[in-house]
Design a protein around this motif. Sequence first.
Motif, PDB file in Angstrom:
ATOM      1  N   HIS A  98     -12.639   3.927   6.765  1.00 40.76           N
ATOM      2  CA  HIS A  98     -11.777   4.759   7.154  1.00 40.76           C
ATOM      3  C   HIS A  98     -12.347   6.158   7.381  1.00 40.76           C
ATOM      4  O   HIS A  98     -11.781   6.930   8.093  1.00 40.76           O
ATOM      5  CB  HIS A  98     -10.323   4.746   6.746  1.00 40.76           C
ATOM      6  CG  HIS A  98     -10.353   5.345   5.215  1.00 40.76           C
ATOM      7  ND1 HIS A  98     -10.481   5.001   4.237  1.00 40.76           N
ATOM      8  CD2 HIS A  98      -9.816   6.552   4.963  1.00 40.76           C
ATOM      9  CE1 HIS A  98     -10.427   5.791   3.255  1.00 40.76           C
ATOM     10  NE2 HIS A  98      -9.996   6.856   3.551  1.00 40.76           N
ATOM     11  N   LYS A 126      -6.627  -0.529   8.553  1.00 41.49           N
ATOM     12  CA  LYS A 126      -5.816  -1.261   7.545  1.00 41.49           C
ATOM     13  C   LYS A 126      -6.018  -2.880   7.800  1.00 41.49           C
ATOM     14  O   LYS A 126      -5.928  -3.543   8.940  1.00 41.49           O
ATOM     15  CB  LYS A 126      -4.423  -0.842   7.654  1.00 41.49           C
ATOM     16  CG  LYS A 126      -3.322  -1.669   6.770  1.00 41.49           C
ATOM     17  CD  LYS A 126      -2.124  -0.798   6.779  1.00 41.49           C
ATOM     18  CE  LYS A 126      -1.295  -1.297   7.871  1.00 41.49           C
ATOM     19  NZ  LYS A 126       0.329  -0.787   7.732  1.00 41.49           N
ATOM     20  N   ARG A 127      -6.205  -3.445   6.735  1.00 40.78           N
ATOM     21  CA  ARG A 127      -6.313  -4.969   6.694  1.00 40.78           C
ATOM     22  C   ARG A 127      -5.675  -5.725   5.504  1.00 40.78           C
ATOM     23  O   ARG A 127      -5.814  -4.663   4.392  1.00 40.78           O
ATOM     24  CB  ARG A 127      -7.835  -5.302   6.736  1.00 40.78           C
ATOM     25  CG  ARG A 127      -8.829  -4.909   7.906  1.00 40.78           C
ATOM     26  CD  ARG A 127      -7.959  -5.578   9.246  1.00 40.78           C
ATOM     27  NE  ARG A 127      -9.187  -5.031  10.401  1.00 40.78           N
ATOM     28  CZ  ARG A 127      -8.931  -4.168  11.331  1.00 40.78           C
ATOM     29  NH1 ARG A 127      -7.813  -3.190  10.681  1.00 40.78           N
ATOM     30  NH2 ARG A 127      -9.699  -3.734  11.973  1.00 40.78           N
ATOM     31  N   LYS A 133      -6.642   5.549   8.733  1.00 44.26           N
ATOM     32  CA  LYS A 133      -6.094   4.335   7.781  1.00 44.26           C
ATOM     33  C   LYS A 133      -5.292   3.256   8.417  1.00 44.26           C
ATOM     34  O   LYS A 133      -5.514   2.126   8.328  1.00 44.26           O
ATOM     35  CB  LYS A 133      -5.401   4.868   6.539  1.00 44.26           C
ATOM     36  CG  LYS A 133      -6.249   5.270   5.579  1.00 44.26           C
ATOM     37  CD  LYS A 133      -5.601   5.531   4.131  1.00 44.26           C
ATOM     38  CE  LYS A 133      -6.653   5.319   2.832  1.00 44.26           C
ATOM     39  NZ  LYS A 133      -6.094   5.630   1.741  1.00 44.26           N
ATOM     40  N   PRO A 134      -4.573   3.946   9.493  1.00 48.89           N
ATOM     41  CA  PRO A 134      -3.724   3.008  10.243  1.00 48.89           C
ATOM     42  C   PRO A 134      -4.723   2.004  11.115  1.00 48.89           C
ATOM     43  O   PRO A 134      -4.407   0.890  11.322  1.00 48.89           O
ATOM     44  CB  PRO A 134      -2.820   3.580  11.172  1.00 48.89           C
ATOM     45  CG  PRO A 134      -2.848   5.106  10.281  1.00 48.89           C
ATOM     46  CD  PRO A 134      -3.915   5.289   9.586  1.00 48.89           C
ATOM     47  N   TRP A 152      -4.488  -4.759   0.279  1.00 49.76           N
ATOM     48  CA  TRP A 152      -4.895  -3.853   1.197  1.00 49.76           C
ATOM     49  C   TRP A 152      -6.052  -3.064   1.221  1.00 49.76           C
ATOM     50  O   TRP A 152      -6.685  -2.641  -0.035  1.00 49.76           O
ATOM     51  CB  TRP A 152      -3.678  -3.049   1.342  1.00 49.76           C
ATOM     52  CG  TRP A 152      -2.349  -3.642   1.494  1.00 49.76           C
ATOM     53  CD1 TRP A 152      -1.325  -3.885   0.867  1.00 49.76           C
ATOM     54  CD2 TRP A 152      -1.700  -4.098   2.863  1.00 49.76           C
ATOM     55  NE1 TRP A 152      -0.356  -4.579   1.466  1.00 49.76           N
ATOM     56  CE2 TRP A 152      -0.491  -4.401   2.793  1.00 49.76           C
ATOM     57  CE3 TRP A 152      -2.399  -4.241   4.253  1.00 49.76           C
ATOM     58  CZ2 TRP A 152       0.128  -5.059   3.777  1.00 49.76           C
ATOM     59  CZ3 TRP A 152      -1.804  -4.499   5.275  1.00 49.76           C
ATOM     60  CH2 TRP A 152      -0.422  -5.054   5.122  1.00 49.76           C
ATOM     61  N   THR A 153      -6.751  -3.322   2.360  1.00 51.26           N
ATOM     62  CA  THR A 153      -7.988  -2.319   2.636  1.00 51.26           C
ATOM     63  C   THR A 153      -7.916  -1.302   3.684  1.00 51.26           C
ATOM     64  O   THR A 153      -7.418  -1.833   4.652  1.00 51.26           O
ATOM     65  CB  THR A 153      -9.091  -3.286   2.593  1.00 51.26           C
ATOM     66  OG1 THR A 153      -9.295  -4.007   3.733  1.00 51.26           O
ATOM     67  CG2 THR A 153      -9.289  -4.434   1.270  1.00 51.26           C
ATOM     68  N   PHE A 154      -8.802  -0.255   3.307  1.00 51.33           N
ATOM     69  CA  PHE A 154      -8.803   0.434   4.628  1.00 51.33           C
ATOM     70  C   PHE A 154     -10.375   0.818   4.966  1.00 51.33           C
ATOM     71  O   PHE A 154     -10.741   1.975   4.773  1.00 51.33           O
ATOM     72  CB  PHE A 154      -8.270   1.826   4.394  1.00 51.33           C
ATOM     73  CG  PHE A 154      -6.781   1.579   3.778  1.00 51.33           C
ATOM     74  CD1 PHE A 154      -5.822   1.365   4.910  1.00 51.33           C
ATOM     75  CD2 PHE A 154      -6.349   1.274   2.540  1.00 51.33           C
ATOM     76  CE1 PHE A 154      -4.477   1.542   4.840  1.00 51.33           C
ATOM     77  CE2 PHE A 154      -4.893   1.220   2.582  1.00 51.33           C
ATOM     78  CZ  PHE A 154      -4.216   1.178   3.542  1.00 51.33           C
ATOM     79  N   HIS A 183       1.009  -1.259   0.044  1.00 48.58           N
ATOM     80  CA  HIS A 183       0.122  -0.108  -0.110  1.00 48.58           C
ATOM     81  C   HIS A 183       1.014   1.456   0.186  1.00 48.58           C
ATOM     82  O   HIS A 183       2.213   1.092   0.291  1.00 48.58           O
ATOM     83  CB  HIS A 183      -0.829   0.053   1.154  1.00 48.58           C
ATOM     84  CG  HIS A 183      -0.248   0.043   2.531  1.00 48.58           C
ATOM     85  ND1 HIS A 183       0.376   1.375   3.212  1.00 48.58           N
ATOM     86  CD2 HIS A 183       0.118  -0.916   3.526  1.00 48.58           C
ATOM     87  CE1 HIS A 183       0.739   1.007   4.213  1.00 48.58           C
ATOM     88  NE2 HIS A 183       0.631  -0.124   4.440  1.00 48.58           N
ATOM     89  N   ASN A 186       0.946   6.598   3.448  1.00 47.19           N
ATOM     90  CA  ASN A 186      -0.319   7.410   3.539  1.00 47.19           C
ATOM     91  C   ASN A 186       0.222   8.976   4.146  1.00 47.19           C
ATOM     92  O   ASN A 186      -0.388   9.744   4.119  1.00 47.19           O
ATOM     93  CB  ASN A 186      -1.302   6.618   4.507  1.00 47.19           C
ATOM     94  CG  ASN A 186      -2.011   5.720   3.646  1.00 47.19           C
ATOM     95  OD1 ASN A 186      -2.641   6.127   2.483  1.00 47.19           O
ATOM     96  ND2 ASN A 186      -2.030   4.675   3.992  1.00 47.19           N
ATOM     97  N   ASP A 211      -7.266  10.821   5.697  1.00 46.59           N
ATOM     98  CA  ASP A 211      -7.046   9.489   5.833  1.00 46.59           C
ATOM     99  C   ASP A 211      -6.298   9.207   7.055  1.00 46.59           C
ATOM    100  O   ASP A 211      -5.831   8.284   7.242  1.00 46.59           O
ATOM    101  CB  ASP A 211      -6.002   9.218   4.860  1.00 46.59           C
ATOM    102  CG  ASP A 211      -6.430   8.966   3.333  1.00 46.59           C
ATOM    103  OD1 ASP A 211      -7.458   8.844   3.273  1.00 46.59           O
ATOM    104  OD2 ASP A 211      -5.654   8.917   2.444  1.00 46.59           O
TER     105      ASP A 211
END
Length: 476
Positions: free
Chosen positions: A310, A297-298, A293-294, A305-307, A259, A262, A290
């Motif tokens: 978020h 995060k998955r 996002k941390p 990677w997905t968010f 990813h 960010n 964003d």
Amino acid sequence: MNFKQSLLQNPIFPFIAEVAQKNQIPAYVVGGFVRDLILKRPSKDIDIVCVGSGIALANQVAEHYQKEHEKEVSVATFKNFGTAMLRLGDWEVEFVGARKESYQRHSRKPIVENGTLADDQNRRDFTINALAISLNEQDFGDLIDPFDGLGDIRRKIIRTPLNPDITFSDDPLRMMRAIRFATQLSFDIEPSTFEAIIRNQERIKIISSERISEELNKIILTKKPSYGFNLLFASGLLKLFFPEMVELQGAEEIDGKTHKDNFYHTLKVLDNLCAYSDDLWLRWAAILHDIAKPVTKRFDKKVGWTFHGHEERGARMVPEIFRKLKLPMNEKMRFVQKLVRLHLRPIALVKEGVTDSAVRRLLFEAGDDAEALMKLCRADITSKDHMRVKRYLDNFEKVEKRMAEVEERDKIRNFQPIITGEMIMETFNLKPSKEVGMIKVQIREAILDGIIRNEYEEAYPFMIEQAKKLGLSPIK
């Protein structure tokens, strides 16, 4: 170097010089005004240092100005600091007596004693702010530059006059100011000065959140705030007062899928936005868009990677961050929160195709902030693929055109359904209840979906129909 001709262009300087001379008080223009004069930057604030009482000189200047111009001048006095401020025409002039300072480790408030001009220049934060110009008859206009501040301006360097460890330990806010000046002026921080910031970073903890945020906001309002944030990050300061932003930093790879970082994406969005707006709170929305996002995060083996979510999680984080940084907990915070929550919506419209229903919902939720939201979304396109960026921006123009058409036709922005809660209660003889709320929502959703128009002739029968589903009948 002599600035006599520059000073004579402003009648305030010869006037102050004359008053100081009559009272036998040595006086000097110092600090930011001198720096900006050399840099040819506009400045309306003048700082005058005198050897003696700054308050007394301010009162004498005000008294003579009133006599000469027949215009009342009020003097704001701050006895605890030995300063006085007055407004002369368009200029705000602050007077202070020359002083020397010493500090105790637990506080940035100095112990102050009367001093000489040299003492006063020694206590200044940076060489470029330690410059003085004489207002005295024998050397009017002469530059007094004990630390080669003029050379540092030419070299575009931020440097402390004395030992930087002592300078920053005495007043840790100067670390923020160093980065702020570097960002505003596009200067470099001299290496040993920057290393001292790193060594003394923990001292920032004795500074109030209000003062830190004041400097941070000035960095955010510069032409390229990413420069300041990179310095805050590299120095270690950012993690001490804004750890949520530091958490954005880094790119992780699993099974060859990575990813984007960010933190640097956020800085790019912020810089992009500066081309569209100088609104501080819209820039805060860019910083926080964003932020979650941390924590969302998955990694999924199929999609990478997905968010997910978020934007909603980020909106919930906004009040907490504002509270911690002592930013205003009012409509400014709610504006930022709204934009964080909605920042993916226009992008989704671009991807899915623009339907009137989706546009109505976006206009309804964004309200008066729809234009600000679209500026944020434009700034959020940071791909290195220039054709992809152009394609997205072209699509955004289509979305904005459709938004204008739908708004002109349906007047949906900030709309209120024609059927109110009071009308529902009166029609069905209800008290405030869950059923009233359910009917209101159904009417609102039907209007947004274009099923009915926001007119009584269509909304009233729809209300009756929805009420029947709940077992309700209108009273006779």
